[in-house]
Design a protein around this motif. Structure first.
Motif, short mmCIF file in Angstrom:
data_model
loop_
_atom_site.label_atom_id
_atom_site.label_comp_id
_atom_site.label_asym_id
_atom_site.label_seq_id
_atom_site.Cartn_x
_atom_site.Cartn_y
_atom_site.Cartn_z
N GLU A 1 -4.57 5.15 -4.34
CA GLU A 1 -5.72 4.23 -4.41
C GLU A 1 -6.19 3.85 -3.03
OE1 GLU A 1 -6.87 -0.20 -6.20
OE2 GLU A 1 -4.92 0.71 -6.65
N THR A 2 -5.25 3.59 -2.13
CA THR A 2 -5.62 3.24 -0.76
C THR A 2 -6.22 4.44 -0.03
OG1 THR A 2 -3.88 1.55 -0.63
CG2 THR A 2 -4.75 2.39 1.46
N MET A 3 -5.57 5.60 -0.18
CA MET A 3 -6.04 6.80 0.52
C MET A 3 -7.44 7.20 0.09
SD MET A 3 -3.70 7.57 2.69
CE MET A 3 -4.17 9.22 3.21
N LYS A 4 -7.79 6.96 -1.17
CA LYS A 4 -9.09 7.36 -1.70
C LYS A 4 -10.13 6.25 -1.69
CE LYS A 4 -6.98 10.77 -4.83
NZ LYS A 4 -6.71 11.13 -6.24
N LYS B 1 0.84 -1.21 0.00
CA LYS B 1 0.00 0.00 0.00
C LYS B 1 0.87 1.26 0.00
CE LYS B 1 -3.97 -2.26 2.10
NZ LYS B 1 -4.76 -2.25 0.86
N PHE B 2 1.81 1.28 -0.95
CA PHE B 2 2.84 2.31 -1.00
C PHE B 2 2.97 2.81 -2.43
CE2 PHE B 2 7.38 3.67 -0.79
CZ PHE B 2 7.31 4.50 0.32
N VAL B 3 3.39 4.06 -2.58
CA VAL B 3 3.62 4.60 -3.92
C VAL B 3 4.69 3.77 -4.64
CG1 VAL B 3 2.85 6.97 -3.54
CG2 VAL B 3 5.15 6.29 -2.80
N THR B 4 4.60 3.74 -5.97
CA THR B 4 5.46 2.86 -6.76
C THR B 4 6.53 3.65 -7.51
OG1 THR B 4 4.16 3.01 -8.81
CG2 THR B 4 3.42 1.41 -7.14
N GLU B 5 7.42 2.92 -8.17
CA GLU B 5 8.44 3.55 -9.00
C GLU B 5 7.80 4.35 -10.13
OE1 GLU B 5 12.09 4.64 -10.88
OE2 GLU B 5 11.43 4.28 -8.83
N GLU B 6 6.65 3.93 -10.58
CA GLU B 6 5.94 4.68 -11.63
C GLU B 6 5.47 6.04 -11.12
OE1 GLU B 6 3.01 1.83 -12.69
OE2 GLU B 6 4.42 0.58 -13.81
N ASP B 7 5.30 6.17 -9.81
CA ASP B 7 4.98 7.46 -9.21
C ASP B 7 6.24 8.26 -8.89
OD1 ASP B 7 2.13 6.82 -8.94
OD2 ASP B 7 2.75 5.48 -7.31
N ILE C 1 2.97 2.34 6.04
CA ILE C 1 3.26 0.92 6.23
C ILE C 1 4.71 0.62 5.80
CG2 ILE C 1 2.56 -1.43 5.59
CD1 ILE C 1 0.49 0.06 7.22
N SER C 2 5.20 1.39 4.84
CA SER C 2 6.55 1.20 4.31
C SER C 2 7.28 2.54 4.24
CB SER C 2 6.49 0.58 2.90
OG SER C 2 5.70 -0.59 2.89
N PHE C 3 8.59 2.46 3.98
CA PHE C 3 9.34 3.68 3.67
C PHE C 3 10.38 3.36 2.59
CE2 PHE C 3 12.04 1.89 7.11
CZ PHE C 3 13.28 1.91 6.50
N CYS C 4 10.90 4.40 1.98
CA CYS C 4 11.91 4.23 0.93
C CYS C 4 12.91 5.37 1.01
CB CYS C 4 11.24 4.19 -0.44
SG CYS C 4 12.38 3.90 -1.81
#
Length: 256
Positions: free
Chosen positions: A227-230, A33-39, A247-250
């Motif tokens: 998607e999760t936030m909305k 449930k984290f933003v992706t490399e595409e973001d 839930i995650s960090f980068c």
């Protein structure tokens, strides 16, 4: 518990259960449930670049870069079963990589000042020597090389749902701290009928170790995906939790 014993237990788990995790949490995903490399576009254009993945797992992140014309791919993993899966998966798609089966803490014969990128997708937290691992990663990178890694967010392990009888609490539950944020002791966790050994490091522990190893942090991301936030109507505990805390960090860091 001694570090060698921790490594032995975790290696046994992955050698036994690698197939259960085939293809999970791999690029373009950085975490649950984290933003992706595409973001995020943390890697940018990898065409012609040399990349090393720490904890390469089943090889799906390596294939992601192979599809984008990376020049050379290396994968390191403690589990021989993970290496076998990754090698087979890449060959099925017409790609190859150089694989090393060893702990990330070990001297593994990896060339120094060689790579443009070193990265780890949900793997770096398995290390038993964070600073030592970061120093090794710095040695593998060229000057101005990039280190990117993601992992479970520290708060995720510290906060859990707790039921309450108070009628003014929506749906009779709330998030509570069930573990100290400052507790970095190793703990055993039952998984798939076996066990793994982990510790929950503070965010400052990662930042300070990066600095001491010779990195400068360019970005830190701890953002739940849109998607999760909305989402509406998804009342699962993980979704509700992800709307309230990461839930995650980068991290993206550059070698000085």
């Amino acid at each position: 518990m001694e570090k060698n014993e921790i490594l032995k237990i975790n290696k046994t788990y992955w050698d036994t259960n690698a197939d259960l995790w085939f293809g999970t949490t791999a690029l373009p995903e950085y975490g649950v449930k984290f933003v992706t490399e595409e973001d995020l576009h943390l890697f940018g254009d990898v065409s012609g670049k040399k990349l090393l993945e720490i904890c390469c797992g089943s090889g799906h992140s390596l294939k992601y870069h192979a599809d984008r014309n990376a020049a050379e791919l290396w994968g390191l993993d403690i589990s021989h079963k993970q290496i076998e899966n990754a090698d087979s998966y890449l060959k099925e798609h017409g790609y190859t990589a150089k694989f090393i089966c060893a702990p990330m803490e070990a001297e593994a014969g990896i060339p120094t000042e060689y790579f443009d990128f070193v990265y780890s997708i949900y793997g770096i937290g398995w290390t038993t020597d964070l600073l030592g691992t970061f120093k090794k990663i710095a040695s593998y990178l060229k000057k101005d090389g990039i280190f990117i890694f993601s992992w479970h967010h520290t708060l995720n392990y510290c906060v859990a749902w707790s039921c309450t009888e108070r009628k003014d609490i929506i749906e009779n539950d709330m998030l509570v701290f069930n573990k100290s944020y400052f507790d970095e002791a190793y703990f055993s966790m039952p998984v798939d009928g076996s066990e793994i050994i982990l510790c929950n490091r503070k965010i400052s522990t990662y930042i300070n170790a990066l600095a001491e190893a010779g990195f400068v942090v360019e970005q830190m991301i701890e953002q739940t995906d849109d998607e999760t936030m909305k989402s509406v109507g998804d009342n699962s505990s993980k979704t509700k939790k992800a709307k309230m805390l990461p839930i995650s960090f980068c991290f993206k860091a550059r070698k000085l």
